[in-house]
Scaffold this active site. Structure first.
Site, PDB file in Angstrom:
ATOM      1  N   ASP A   1      -4.175  -7.197   4.122  1.00  0.00           N
ATOM      2  CA  ASP A   1      -3.355  -6.755   3.001  1.00  0.00           C
ATOM      3  C   ASP A   1      -2.796  -7.947   2.228  1.00  0.00           C
ATOM      4  OD1 ASP A   1      -0.667  -7.293   4.074  1.00  0.00           O
ATOM      5  OD2 ASP A   1      -1.123  -5.684   5.488  1.00  0.00           O
ATOM      6  N   ILE A   2      -2.226  -7.667   1.068  1.00  0.00           N
ATOM      7  CA  ILE A   2      -1.854  -8.741   0.130  1.00  0.00           C
ATOM      8  C   ILE A   2      -0.875  -9.743   0.755  1.00  0.00           C
ATOM      9  CG2 ILE A   2      -0.059  -7.304  -0.975  1.00  0.00           C
ATOM     10  CD1 ILE A   2      -0.908  -8.716  -3.652  1.00  0.00           C
TER      11      ILE A   2
END
Ligand code: URA
Length: 240
Positions: A104-105
């Site tokens: 994820d980011i």
């Protein structure tokens, strides 16, 4: 090796198998000068295959990259919100690579990227149970009870997680640090497991994938896998 022509054409990335069948049926494909018909076979290595008079290109070279994904990058091919994407970091390699699984980011660390779609799909398939190792920093002190819960499986809204392995647990400055190994790859899994036990994750880095480690690659840096590493990954992914 003799193979059906539609299979050879699709494997070279020219078009889908179905479209290749249409081209063959329309008399647009020649092998060694002869127009072929549906059902004909050829040897991709030794035959000259022309489509509409132009040579069929050999299949793209397969490339395998280990990237240290920096924080703030998105694991997609392009992002409608215009955020930086991991593919920007491998653009200089000129082949179109895509990520194996996701980070994820707000997670950094080891991300494999390849144009070998078959291997990527096999590695990402849950049946192969590839170990992924993370370094996590969470708020508060992880109690023995919470550690045990992670090791036994945590109940999330999408079901009980498989047991995680926890090592190198230490507590410093109000945060717990530990390494956690899981083989599942559910969305935001580590964060959700820790949150379910009352611990917000303030840092998450993937430091290992199967036998591969980040070593001293800085965020944003990458390296090609060696032939031996690729062969090991193929064995893990159960080469067809
Ligand atoms: N778990 C997470 O929470 N995020 C990731 O990116 C990977 C695993």
């Amino acid at each position: 090796m003799q193979q059906r022509l539609q299979k050879i054409i699709a494997a070279a990335g020219y078009c889908s198998r179905r479209r290749a069948e249409e081209l063959i049926a329309a008399g647009k494909v020649r092998v060694d000068g002869q127009i072929v018909k549906l059902g004909d076979q050829a040897d991709a290595e030794s035959s000259t295959i022309l489509i509409d008079g132009k040579p069929l290109k050999a299949a793209e070279t397969l490339v395998y990259v280990l990237l240290n994904k920096p924080l703030g990058t998105v694991t997609t091919l392009n992002d409608p919100e215009g955020r930086p994407v991991v593919t920007d970091l491998v653009r200089d390699l000129t082949v179109r690579l895509f990520p194996v699984g996701r980070l994820d980011i707000n997670t950094s660390g080891l991300l494999l990227m390849t144009n070998d779609g078959a291997l990527a799909n096999r590695l990402a398939h849950p049946s192969h149970q590839v170990d992924k190792r993370y370094l996590a920093k969470v708020r508060g002190q992880l109690t023995e009870q919470s550690k045990q819960a992670l090791e036994e499986g945590v109940k999330l809204e999408d079901g009980l997680t498989a047991p995680a392995k926890i090592t190198n647990l230490r507590f410093r400055g109000g945060h717990s640090w530990f390494e956690l190994t899981i083989h599942e790859g559910r969305n935001r899994q580590v964060r959700r497991m820790c949150e379910a036990l009352g611990h917000q994750v303030s840092r998450l880095v993937r430091i290992g994938y199967a036998f591969l480690t980040l070593d001293d690659l800085a965020p944003g840096q990458k390296r090609l896998l060696t032939d031996q590493e690729v062969a090991r990954l193929k064995r893990l992914g159960g080469k067809p």
